[in-house]
Write an enzyme that holds these catalytic residues in place. Structure first.
Site, PDB file in Angstrom:
ATOM      1  N   TYR A 138      34.904 -47.409  83.091  1.00  0.00           N
ATOM      2  CA  TYR A 138      35.164 -46.466  84.175  1.00  0.00           C
ATOM      3  C   TYR A 138      34.010 -46.492  85.174  1.00  0.00           C
ATOM      4  O   TYR A 138      32.918 -46.975  84.886  1.00  0.00           O
ATOM      5  CB  TYR A 138      35.380 -45.054  83.636  1.00  0.00           C
ATOM      6  CG  TYR A 138      34.117 -44.316  83.251  1.00  0.00           C
ATOM      7  CD1 TYR A 138      33.565 -43.356  84.106  1.00  0.00           C
ATOM      8  CD2 TYR A 138      33.468 -44.563  82.037  1.00  0.00           C
ATOM      9  CE1 TYR A 138      32.403 -42.676  83.758  1.00  0.00           C
ATOM     10  CE2 TYR A 138      32.316 -43.885  81.689  1.00  0.00           C
ATOM     11  CZ  TYR A 138      31.791 -42.947  82.546  1.00  0.00           C
ATOM     12  OH  TYR A 138      30.639 -42.273  82.209  1.00  0.00           O
ATOM     13  N   LYS A 180      29.514 -49.327  80.800  1.00  0.00           N
ATOM     14  CA  LYS A 180      30.028 -48.002  81.188  1.00  0.00           C
ATOM     15  C   LYS A 180      31.395 -47.791  80.542  1.00  0.00           C
ATOM     16  O   LYS A 180      32.446 -47.829  81.188  1.00  0.00           O
ATOM     17  CB  LYS A 180      30.078 -47.859  82.704  1.00  0.00           C
ATOM     18  CG  LYS A 180      30.143 -46.396  83.158  1.00  0.00           C
ATOM     19  CD  LYS A 180      29.868 -46.282  84.636  1.00  0.00           C
ATOM     20  CE  LYS A 180      30.001 -44.848  85.137  1.00  0.00           C
ATOM     21  NZ  LYS A 180      28.980 -43.951  84.580  1.00  0.00           N
ATOM     22  N   ARG A 229      28.772 -53.118  89.072  1.00  0.00           N
ATOM     23  CA  ARG A 229      28.598 -52.642  87.701  1.00  0.00           C
ATOM     24  C   ARG A 229      29.926 -52.672  86.951  1.00  0.00           C
ATOM     25  O   ARG A 229      29.972 -52.978  85.755  1.00  0.00           O
ATOM     26  CB  ARG A 229      28.010 -51.236  87.705  1.00  0.00           C
ATOM     27  CG  ARG A 229      27.680 -50.715  86.302  1.00  0.00           C
ATOM     28  CD  ARG A 229      26.913 -49.420  86.348  1.00  0.00           C
ATOM     29  NE  ARG A 229      27.690 -48.336  86.947  1.00  0.00           N
ATOM     30  CZ  ARG A 229      27.220 -47.106  87.158  1.00  0.00           C
ATOM     31  NH1 ARG A 229      25.973 -46.807  86.827  1.00  0.00           N
ATOM     32  NH2 ARG A 229      27.976 -46.175  87.705  1.00  0.00           N
ATOM     33  N   GLU A 242      18.269 -41.134  78.618  1.00  0.00           N
ATOM     34  CA  GLU A 242      18.862 -40.755  79.897  1.00  0.00           C
ATOM     35  C   GLU A 242      19.626 -39.454  79.710  1.00  0.00           C
ATOM     36  O   GLU A 242      19.726 -38.921  78.605  1.00  0.00           O
ATOM     37  CB  GLU A 242      19.794 -41.857  80.405  1.00  0.00           C
ATOM     38  CG  GLU A 242      20.918 -42.210  79.427  1.00  0.00           C
ATOM     39  CD  GLU A 242      21.602 -43.511  79.798  1.00  0.00           C
ATOM     40  OE1 GLU A 242      21.611 -43.872  80.980  1.00  0.00           O
ATOM     41  OE2 GLU A 242      22.139 -44.163  78.874  1.00  0.00           O
TER      42      GLU A 242
END
Length: 283
Positions: A32, A147, A51, A179
């Site tokens: 996503y 991702k 990405r 993160e």
């Protein structure tokens, strides 16, 4: 009525239907992206599409459309929804099989879906007040650079933050911050802006990467290295970056104030620089 995109068609979001045999639903076998929209235009679109392609390649799924066609569909989606400010959510999966098996059929057609979410993030109260974060163990798998739609650990971390009255969770591994649950983590020391280098341990944030480059262009020193929770608590400032928050000051970590407990000058300036960049480069 919100309009969505599903496999080449624009249709009401309420009418968008995906098979229960879709491998994204059964195995979280999907990728996503979330792209910000400001003044009806896409922010950092090329970085998000790059990405997307990297993540898809890592799990062996071909992106259903060329990047320029995806971008054109996103721009049409913004227009159809008359959205001035908000987010575009894009997800594609390996597709729907005839049954549930760990090994997919070789000829599956990927499922591609996109929809919009109006959201104000330019002139919001949190930009002036800052946000609180809590730390929590990082429970995710080893390929965090992909991702993936498999977001159970991040959803759990968000719930922990909410229950503690915070707005974000910073995930911690071996004493170091990896993160945020949906953001990239930064601290500001006397000497530099510090953020973890990109690797398989973290997601390469598009907003964070752009902001890092902008900070360096502005003469600020950026150091890519891991930092501990203790360093964060002792930092002059802390902040997060993401498509949905841009650059957001963190003023409390685990209930302790950072600096004087208000948004600091570095994060405040970086937010201004990024918003200017976004407006100049949006498509």
């Amino acid at each position: 009525m919100s309009i969505a995109y599903l496999n080449g068609r624009f249709l009401p979001l309420a009418d968008a239907r995906i098979s229960v045999l879709d491998r994204g639903f059964l195995f979280a076998e999907g990728i996503y992206e979330v792209t910000a929209v400001i003044e009806g235009r896409l922010i950092d679109s090329a970085s998000h599409l790059d990405r997307l392609t990297r993540s898809a390649g890592a799990i062996g799924i071909a992106v259903p459309l060329p990047p320029e066609e995806i971008e054109a569909a996103q721009r049409q989606l913004v227009a159809l929804n008359s959205m001035n400010e908000g987010l575009i959510y894009l997800q594609f999966t390996r597709g729907a099989d005839e049954g549930r098996d760990f090994l997919p059929a070789p000829d599956l057609q990927p499922t591609l879906v996109m929809f919009v979410q109006p959201k104000l993030f330019l002139n919001v109260a949190a930009a002036k007040t800052g946000i609180a974060v809590v730390t929590t163990p990082d429970l995710r798998w080893a390929r965090r650079d992909i991702k993936s739609t498999g977001l159970l650990a991040q959803a759990m971390a968000k719930r922990i933050a909410t229950d503690a009255g915070a707005q974000e969770a910073w995930m911690v591994e071996d004493g170091h911050v990896t993160e945020g649950a949906s953001s990239t983590a930064f601290i500001v020391t006397d000497d530099a802006i510090v953020t973890r280098p990109y690797s398989q341990a973290v997601l390469a944030g598009c907003t964070g990467a752009a902001l890092t480059a902008l900070a360096q262009e502005a003469g600020m020193t950026v150091v890519n290295r891991p930092f501990t929770v203790a360093e964060a608590l002792a930092a002059n400032e802390a902040f997060i970056t993401s498509a949905s928050t841009l650059c957001q000051s963190v003023v409390r970590i685990d209930g302790q104030p950072i600096g004087d407990g208000t948004p600091g000058p570095v994060a405040t300036r970086l937010r201004e620089i990024y918003v200017d960049f976004a407006r100049r480069t949006a498509v």
